[in-house]
Design an enzyme around this catalytic site. Structure first.
Site, PDB file in Angstrom:
ATOM      1  N   ASP A 138     -85.169   6.693  74.806  1.00 11.97           N
ATOM      2  CA  ASP A 138     -84.677   7.976  75.319  1.00 11.97           C
ATOM      3  C   ASP A 138     -85.004   9.067  74.300  1.00 11.97           C
ATOM      4  O   ASP A 138     -84.695   8.931  73.117  1.00 11.97           O
ATOM      5  CB  ASP A 138     -83.164   7.911  75.572  1.00 11.97           C
ATOM      6  CG  ASP A 138     -82.704   9.032  76.507  1.00 11.97           C
ATOM      7  OD1 ASP A 138     -83.540   9.579  77.247  1.00 11.97           O
ATOM      8  OD2 ASP A 138     -81.499   9.350  76.492  1.00 11.97           O
ATOM      9  N   HIS A 145     -80.369  21.798  75.698  1.00  9.67           N
ATOM     10  CA  HIS A 145     -79.335  20.774  75.505  1.00  9.67           C
ATOM     11  C   HIS A 145     -79.125  20.532  74.002  1.00  9.67           C
ATOM     12  O   HIS A 145     -77.988  20.502  73.521  1.00  9.67           O
ATOM     13  CB  HIS A 145     -79.770  19.478  76.198  1.00  9.67           C
ATOM     14  CG  HIS A 145     -78.893  18.294  75.901  1.00  9.67           C
ATOM     15  ND1 HIS A 145     -77.643  18.141  76.465  1.00  9.67           N
ATOM     16  CD2 HIS A 145     -79.083  17.207  75.105  1.00  9.67           C
ATOM     17  CE1 HIS A 145     -77.106  17.009  76.020  1.00  9.67           C
ATOM     18  NE2 HIS A 145     -77.951  16.431  75.197  1.00  9.67           N
ATOM     19  N   ARG A 154     -72.350  21.015  65.012  1.00 14.67           N
ATOM     20  CA  ARG A 154     -72.668  21.664  63.725  1.00 14.67           C
ATOM     21  C   ARG A 154     -72.837  23.160  63.967  1.00 14.67           C
ATOM     22  O   ARG A 154     -73.960  23.666  64.042  1.00 14.67           O
ATOM     23  CB  ARG A 154     -73.979  21.104  63.143  1.00 14.67           C
ATOM     24  CG  ARG A 154     -73.979  19.612  62.827  1.00 14.67           C
ATOM     25  CD  ARG A 154     -75.366  19.152  62.400  1.00 14.67           C
ATOM     26  NE  ARG A 154     -76.346  19.420  63.462  1.00 14.67           N
ATOM     27  CZ  ARG A 154     -76.616  18.589  64.465  1.00 14.67           C
ATOM     28  NH1 ARG A 154     -76.028  17.434  64.536  1.00 14.67           N
ATOM     29  NH2 ARG A 154     -77.498  18.922  65.379  1.00 14.67           N
ATOM     30  N   GLU A 209     -75.825  12.409  81.980  1.00 11.67           N
ATOM     31  CA  GLU A 209     -76.929  13.235  81.476  1.00 11.67           C
ATOM     32  C   GLU A 209     -78.019  13.280  82.533  1.00 11.67           C
ATOM     33  O   GLU A 209     -78.486  12.234  83.000  1.00 11.67           O
ATOM     34  CB  GLU A 209     -77.473  12.685  80.146  1.00 11.67           C
ATOM     35  CG  GLU A 209     -76.486  12.875  79.003  1.00 11.67           C
ATOM     36  CD  GLU A 209     -77.087  12.586  77.623  1.00 11.67           C
ATOM     37  OE1 GLU A 209     -78.094  11.872  77.547  1.00 11.67           O
ATOM     38  OE2 GLU A 209     -76.515  13.096  76.632  1.00 11.67           O
ATOM     39  N   GLU A 211     -81.553  13.535  83.583  1.00  8.78           N
ATOM     40  CA  GLU A 211     -82.847  13.293  82.936  1.00  8.78           C
ATOM     41  C   GLU A 211     -83.872  12.826  83.966  1.00  8.78           C
ATOM     42  O   GLU A 211     -83.521  12.410  85.066  1.00  8.78           O
ATOM     43  CB  GLU A 211     -82.716  12.180  81.867  1.00  8.78           C
ATOM     44  CG  GLU A 211     -81.666  12.456  80.812  1.00  8.78           C
ATOM     45  CD  GLU A 211     -81.768  11.525  79.603  1.00  8.78           C
ATOM     46  OE1 GLU A 211     -82.847  10.938  79.390  1.00  8.78           O
ATOM     47  OE2 GLU A 211     -80.759  11.402  78.885  1.00  8.78           O
ATOM     48  N   ASP A 243     -78.249   9.106  82.156  1.00  6.69           N
ATOM     49  CA  ASP A 243     -77.917   8.436  80.894  1.00  6.69           C
ATOM     50  C   ASP A 243     -76.422   8.625  80.647  1.00  6.69           C
ATOM     51  O   ASP A 243     -75.989   9.546  79.970  1.00  6.69           O
ATOM     52  CB  ASP A 243     -78.758   9.067  79.777  1.00  6.69           C
ATOM     53  CG  ASP A 243     -78.460   8.454  78.417  1.00  6.69           C
ATOM     54  OD1 ASP A 243     -77.923   7.340  78.381  1.00  6.69           O
ATOM     55  OD2 ASP A 243     -78.784   9.110  77.411  1.00  6.69           O
ATOM     56  N   ARG A 247     -68.751  10.464  75.162  1.00  8.81           N
ATOM     57  CA  ARG A 247     -68.863  11.460  74.085  1.00  8.81           C
ATOM     58  C   ARG A 247     -67.932  11.187  72.912  1.00  8.81           C
ATOM     59  O   ARG A 247     -68.249  11.539  71.769  1.00  8.81           O
ATOM     60  CB  ARG A 247     -68.586  12.868  74.642  1.00  8.81           C
ATOM     61  CG  ARG A 247     -69.494  13.304  75.766  1.00  8.81           C
ATOM     62  CD  ARG A 247     -70.952  13.285  75.344  1.00  8.81           C
ATOM     63  NE  ARG A 247     -71.819  13.754  76.422  1.00  8.81           N
ATOM     64  CZ  ARG A 247     -73.144  13.658  76.377  1.00  8.81           C
ATOM     65  NH1 ARG A 247     -73.750  13.111  75.331  1.00  8.81           N
ATOM     66  NH2 ARG A 247     -73.869  14.086  77.384  1.00  8.81           N
ATOM     67  N   GLN A 250     -69.514   8.517  70.939  1.00 11.63           N
ATOM     68  CA  GLN A 250     -70.733   9.070  70.332  1.00 11.63           C
ATOM     69  C   GLN A 250     -70.412   9.877  69.078  1.00 11.63           C
ATOM     70  O   GLN A 250     -71.075   9.746  68.045  1.00 11.63           O
ATOM     71  CB  GLN A 250     -71.451   9.948  71.378  1.00 11.63           C
ATOM     72  CG  GLN A 250     -72.808  10.475  70.926  1.00 11.63           C
ATOM     73  CD  GLN A 250     -73.487  11.324  72.015  1.00 11.63           C
ATOM     74  OE1 GLN A 250     -72.948  11.507  73.107  1.00 11.63           O
ATOM     75  NE2 GLN A 250     -74.667  11.825  71.718  1.00 11.63           N
ATOM     76  N   LYS A 263     -73.999   4.926  74.511  1.00 16.69           N
ATOM     77  CA  LYS A 263     -75.072   5.116  75.491  1.00 16.69           C
ATOM     78  C   LYS A 263     -75.512   3.819  76.165  1.00 16.69           C
ATOM     79  O   LYS A 263     -76.082   3.862  77.246  1.00 16.69           O
ATOM     80  CB  LYS A 263     -76.311   5.680  74.767  1.00 16.69           C
ATOM     81  CG  LYS A 263     -76.093   7.012  74.089  1.00 16.69           C
ATOM     82  CD  LYS A 263     -76.232   8.125  75.081  1.00 16.69           C
ATOM     83  CE  LYS A 263     -76.314   9.464  74.385  1.00 16.69           C
ATOM     84  NZ  LYS A 263     -76.589  10.531  75.350  1.00 16.69           N
ATOM     85  N   THR A 267     -77.413   2.750  82.058  1.00 18.15           N
ATOM     86  CA  THR A 267     -78.360   3.817  82.375  1.00 18.15           C
ATOM     87  C   THR A 267     -78.818   3.569  83.803  1.00 18.15           C
ATOM     88  O   THR A 267     -79.227   2.447  84.119  1.00 18.15           O
ATOM     89  CB  THR A 267     -79.581   3.768  81.428  1.00 18.15           C
ATOM     90  OG1 THR A 267     -79.119   3.840  80.080  1.00 18.15           O
ATOM     91  CG2 THR A 267     -80.529   4.928  81.704  1.00 18.15           C
ATOM     92  N   THR A 365     -81.638  14.951  78.113  1.00 13.58           N
ATOM     93  CA  THR A 365     -80.962  15.836  79.060  1.00 13.58           C
ATOM     94  C   THR A 365     -81.750  17.115  79.258  1.00 13.58           C
ATOM     95  O   THR A 365     -82.073  17.808  78.287  1.00 13.58           O
ATOM     96  CB  THR A 365     -79.555  16.159  78.542  1.00 13.58           C
ATOM     97  OG1 THR A 365     -78.898  14.937  78.225  1.00 13.58           O
ATOM     98  CG2 THR A 365     -78.756  16.904  79.590  1.00 13.58           C
ATOM     99  N   GLU A 379     -71.928  20.187  77.937  1.00 16.41           N
ATOM    100  CA  GLU A 379     -72.392  21.573  77.850  1.00 16.41           C
ATOM    101  C   GLU A 379     -71.639  22.484  78.808  1.00 16.41           C
ATOM    102  O   GLU A 379     -71.246  23.589  78.450  1.00 16.41           O
ATOM    103  CB  GLU A 379     -73.888  21.638  78.188  1.00 16.41           C
ATOM    104  CG  GLU A 379     -74.759  20.967  77.160  1.00 16.41           C
ATOM    105  CD  GLU A 379     -76.061  20.501  77.783  1.00 16.41           C
ATOM    106  OE1 GLU A 379     -76.978  21.320  77.879  1.00 16.41           O
ATOM    107  OE2 GLU A 379     -76.149  19.329  78.181  1.00 16.41           O
TER     108      GLU A 379
HETATM  109 MN    MN Z   1     -79.936  10.858  77.025  1.00 15.75          MN
END
Ligand code: MN
Length: 430
Positions: A138, A145, A154, A209, A211, A243, A247, A250, A263, A267, A365, A379
């Protein structure tokens, strides 16, 4: 050079009436592949081609219909239900079969009376994985994204300095790729409130996600990189890809080695592989905004600059258990990807890593730059801080049990036949 031929003629019509309806995803210009059988029949899986609301059974079609010189041999792996073997044959074979299927399914074809007996309505079939996927990678090509997620994680340093130089990716898990239907809420280790120890439990921040997934063609031998000039020939087609992402898992696990259990539990991909050859009318120039670095020479080619990008409209629908039908929660376009599929192939193999027929490369994404164009709830809800309000008054920060996520993709442009990818729907269960 642009890959356009008679099979893309927007005036072409099929003797299958539903393939000529304006809203269909599967006009005669598309011709995607899937593996299917009649629902409940318990027979071996077969390879089929979508035409309107029907599936052309290629096992029957190979045997029961006369084909031109050389075509019958190329259809043989498809007749045996082995899409990987066909994928391994490479682009000249793919193009010959596409041409033959296009002529056979076009209005006025004298193969029509034979093939009419080889059609099965899509509403009567069930699907298997379209091919065997040895390995799955991936990527992270959606720069909007990457920016949005980077800002959440960050705030002072959203986009890391390597992003505009190197296509970022990680090795995913092939065993948990499926056509889905449902996704079981994963459990894992989650950081607790400040000062407390982490805890193990069900994810409270389950996300999707949006994709696309590229299915790799013939592949390359270990130690032999695929140069940009040959990278397009390593791309068979595209599927929709969801995907699923936890979170909270993650955020706790991703440093220093990247995604892992957040993840790899599931999928989902859509059953129909839309071939790169079908997408030829939707190729667009690959452009970088002024001031961004030009790709290094091993990620650059004249063809990539002229036509490496794809104009594919994407959207996400969400249906809660209390709703009758899905509502659109976001939309974006594959044109916003920062890297092209050819660049992903060239980069993946530049160290000598070998790809195999049927390998899956996720784009990452695909989000747009505007509000409402985020390809994930992370998001759309600013990390859960600004919940979405749905038309029935319900709100969502992340997915609840019973929620269904529906991905769609469609190509539309002047002078080309519109086509689509079907749908990919998955429901969260506790
Ligand atoms: Mn992904």
């Amino acid at each position: 050079m642009n890959g356009l031929d008679d099979t893309h003629d927007p005036a072409l019509r099929s003797w299958v009436p539903s393939a000529n309806e304006p809203g269909t995803d599967f006009p005669v210009q598309n011709l995607p592949f899937a593996r299917f059988r009649r629902r409940g029949s318990d027979t071996p899986w077969r390879v089929g081609v979508a035409i309107g609301d029907q599936v052309l059974d290629l096992k029957l079609a190979t045997v029961q219909c006369p084909w031109g010189d050389g075509v019958h041999d190329l259809l043989e792996p498809l007749a045996q239900g082995d899409l990987n073997a066909f994928i391994a044959l490479g682009r000249p074979a793919w193009r010959t079969v596409r041409q033959a299927l296009s002529m056979a399914l076009a209005e006025g074809s004298d193969q029509g009376p034979f093939l009419e007996l080889c059609l099965v309505p899509q509403r009567l079939v069930e699907y298997a994985m379209p091919c065997f996927i040895h390995d799955y990678t991936d990527f992270y090509t959606g720069i909007h994204h990457a920016m949005a997620v980077g800002k959440l994680m960050r705030p002072d340093n959203p986009l890391l300095p390597n992003y505009k130089w190197v296509p970022i990716g990680y090795h995913g898990r092939a065993s948990s790729i499926s056509l889905g239907g449902t996704v079981k809420r994963p459990s894992g280790q989650v950081r607790a409130a400040t000062g407390a120890d982490p805890v193990y439990g069900p994810s409270r921040r389950l996300d999707y996600e949006l994709e696309l997934g590229a299915i790799v063609g013939p592949g390359n031998a270990p130690g032999e990189p695929v140069p940009m000039a040959a990278a397009e020939d390593q791309l068979f087609g595209l599927v929709l890809l969801n995907d699923w992402s936890a979170r909270d898992l993650q955020a706790w696990e991703y440093q220093p080695l990247g995604p892992f259990l957040a993840k790899n539990f599931a999928t989902h991909i859509s059953p129909w592989i839309v071939t790169m050859d079908a997408l030829a009318p939707y190729r667009r120039p690959f452009v970088r905004v002024a001031g961004d670095p030009a790709p290094l020479p091993y990620l650059d080619s004249e063809f990539n600059r002229a036509a490496g990008a794809l104009d594919i409209r994407l959207e996400v629908g969400l249906k809660t258990a209390a709703m009758k039908s899905a509502v659109r929660v976001s939309h974006s376009n594959a044109l916003d990807a920062y890297w092209t599929l050819a660049q992903l192939v060239a980069h993946h193999t530049c160290n000598g890593c070998n790809l195999q027929p049927g390998d899956l490369l996720g784009t990452g994404t695909l989000s747009g730059p505007a509000p409402g164009q985020g390809g994930s709830l992370l998001e759309l809800t600013a990390g859960g801080r600004e919940p979405l309000t749905l038309p029935n008054g319900e709100t969502r920060s992340f997915l609840e049990d019973g929620d269904t996520v529906v991905l769609r993709a469609r190509c539309e442009a002047p002078g080309a036949a519109p086509l689509g990818f079907g749908t990919l729907a998955g429901t969260v269960v506790g």
